[in-house]
Design a protein around this motif. Structure first.
Motif, PDB file in Angstrom:
ATOM      1  N   ILE A  81      -5.316  -2.072  -7.578  1.00 21.59           N
ATOM      2  CA  ILE A  81      -6.379  -0.762  -7.618  1.00 21.59           C
ATOM      3  C   ILE A  81      -8.121  -1.608  -7.081  1.00 21.59           C
ATOM      4  O   ILE A  81      -8.366  -0.534  -5.804  1.00 21.59           O
ATOM      5  N   GLU A  95       0.826  -1.172   0.048  1.00 17.65           N
ATOM      6  CA  GLU A  95       0.026  -0.306  -0.434  1.00 17.65           C
ATOM      7  C   GLU A  95       1.175   1.335  -0.928  1.00 17.65           C
ATOM      8  O   GLU A  95       2.226   0.778   0.890  1.00 17.65           O
ATOM      9  N   LEU A 134      -9.258   8.813  -9.690  1.00 18.65           N
ATOM     10  CA  LEU A 134      -8.644   7.698  -9.191  1.00 18.65           C
ATOM     11  C   LEU A 134      -7.365   8.633  -8.293  1.00 18.65           C
ATOM     12  O   LEU A 134      -7.329   8.875  -7.355  1.00 18.65           O
ATOM     13  N   LEU A 154      -7.189   9.821  -4.360  1.00 21.76           N
ATOM     14  CA  LEU A 154      -5.573   8.997  -3.531  1.00 21.76           C
ATOM     15  C   LEU A 154      -4.958  10.218  -2.745  1.00 21.76           C
ATOM     16  O   LEU A 154      -4.738  10.434  -1.240  1.00 21.76           O
ATOM     17  N   HIS A 178       5.805   1.859  -6.179  1.00 20.53           N
ATOM     18  CA  HIS A 178       6.229   0.423  -5.309  1.00 20.53           C
ATOM     19  C   HIS A 178       6.458   0.115  -4.444  1.00 20.53           C
ATOM     20  O   HIS A 178       6.340  -0.386  -3.869  1.00 20.53           O
ATOM     21  N   THR A 185      -3.304   5.078  -0.504  1.00 23.50           N
ATOM     22  CA  THR A 185      -3.544   3.508  -1.238  1.00 23.50           C
ATOM     23  C   THR A 185      -4.724   3.122  -0.734  1.00 23.50           C
ATOM     24  O   THR A 185      -4.135   2.157   0.500  1.00 23.50           O
ATOM     25  N   ARG A 186      -5.366   1.895  -1.354  1.00 23.97           N
ATOM     26  CA  ARG A 186      -6.284   0.802   0.237  1.00 23.97           C
ATOM     27  C   ARG A 186      -7.243  -0.012  -1.347  1.00 23.97           C
ATOM     28  O   ARG A 186      -7.660   0.587  -2.119  1.00 23.97           O
ATOM     29  N   ARG A 187      -7.122  -1.513  -0.457  1.00 28.06           N
ATOM     30  CA  ARG A 187      -8.108  -2.195  -1.512  1.00 28.06           C
ATOM     31  C   ARG A 187      -9.328  -2.235  -1.669  1.00 28.06           C
ATOM     32  O   ARG A 187      -9.823  -1.696  -0.966  1.00 28.06           O
ATOM     33  N   SER A 220       2.468   8.280  -1.951  1.00 27.34           N
ATOM     34  CA  SER A 220       1.233   8.386  -2.502  1.00 27.34           C
ATOM     35  C   SER A 220       0.312   9.566  -3.503  1.00 27.34           C
ATOM     36  O   SER A 220       0.345   9.880  -4.467  1.00 27.34           O
TER      37      SER A 220
END
Length: 304
Positions: free
Chosen positions: A199, A76, A132, A136, A264, A142-144, A82
């Motif tokens: 995402i 994440e 998106l 963010l 990432h 980010t989160r599932r 982010s």
């Protein structure tokens, strides 16, 4: 993962991104350097780009091996990583919206239905990326499951571009003529699909292969876009026409892939909370002690 394993995974990820980014520059140099000797004056395409193709394939195989050993679970993004990704999404969305909007308008003037569909999907994809990006920024990372369906729009847009390519005369070209354009579309489609799964939180998205798809897209998309710009600057009309499959949106997708791969590596793996189960004997012993203490209290009350 232990701290040493995390360091090794980040090192392998950095090597992959270096291969993707620097490899794109090497491809540009090779294609420009080889350009005078292997260009076909009749159609403007490269007659013998086997050296460049072999280099790109070696890069892909090497990055795949690194991704396999990198492994890792979903990461994440928070903080600066982010924010960098969010700003990149906003810029890339604007570029794609302008390019594909122009495509849709031009296709509408000449009556190309498939091109119109591609342009509309491109504009919707750009809107999805922009949305998106704002999410963010507002949620701080980010989160599932933060985008369950909107990230399918970029996948559909790239799929439509691939369909249009297959329906055009370009699909009848030789392998060496269509390798760069067709390969670019394929890796972009795979990257956008992997990013959509990440995402949306669908399935298992291992960080190693997330970085692999990002680096592969940077390798193909950035090199194809920069070579196309070179042909345009040297005013080679035939070469520009031969590379008309490449558009500004491809450079934007390649740049986005580069940012996704790099950010990432600064992501955090979610903390795995393990449930501790006590053996049944301990519960039985605890119940026996409590029952005996309750009996003692009751006997004391009766005695009093």
């Amino acid at each position: 993962m232990t701290q040493n394993e995390v360091r090794l995974a980040n090192l392998l990820g950095r090597i992959m991104m270096a291969v993707g980014g620097l490899g794109a520059l090497v491809v540009v140099v090779l294609r420009v350097w080889m350009y005078p000797g292997v260009i076909n004056s009749s159609n403007g395409v490269l007659d013998s780009p086997w050296t460049v193709m072999a280099f790109m394939l070696v890069c892909l195989v090497g990055m795949f091996v690194l991704a396999y050993f990198m492994g890792g679970i979903r990461r994440e993004l928070t903080g600066g990583a982010s924010a960098s990704l969010a700003l990149s999404l906003l810029v890339v969305g604007l570029i794609i919206a302008y390019g594909e909007g122009s495509t849709a308008i031009h296709a509408g003037q000449v009556g190309e239905t498939m091109e119109i569909i591609q342009g509309v999907l491109g504009v919707l994809s750009a809107a999805a990326l922009i949305v998106l990006g704002f999410r963010l920024l507002s949620e701080g990372g980010t989160r599932r499951g933060m985008a369950q369906w909107i990230m399918l729009l970029p996948v559909l847009w790239m799929w439509m571009r691939l369909v249009n390519y297959e329906m055009s005369y370009n699909s009848l070209a030789r392998l060496e003529d269509g390798f760069f354009g067709f390969g670019m579309l394929v890796v972009e489609l795979l990257f956008l699909f992997k990013f959509a799964r990440y995402i949306a939180g669908v399935g298992i998205v291992r960080s190693g292969f997330m970085v692999f798809y990002a680096a592969s897209t940077a390798l193909f998309s950035l090199s194809a876009a920069l070579v196309s710009v070179y042909f345009y600057l040297v005013n080679d009309g035939m070469s520009v026409t031969a590379h008309s499959l490449t558009c500004p949106a491809d450079f934007a997708v390649g740049a986005l892939a580069l940012v996704v791969g790099i950010t990432h590596l600064y992501g955090e793996e979610p903390i795995q909370v393990e449930e501790i189960e006590l053996p049944e004997e301990e519960f039985a012993g605890e119940d026996l002690i409590m029952s005996s203490s309750d009996d003692d209290d009751a006997s004391d009350i009766i005695t009093e």
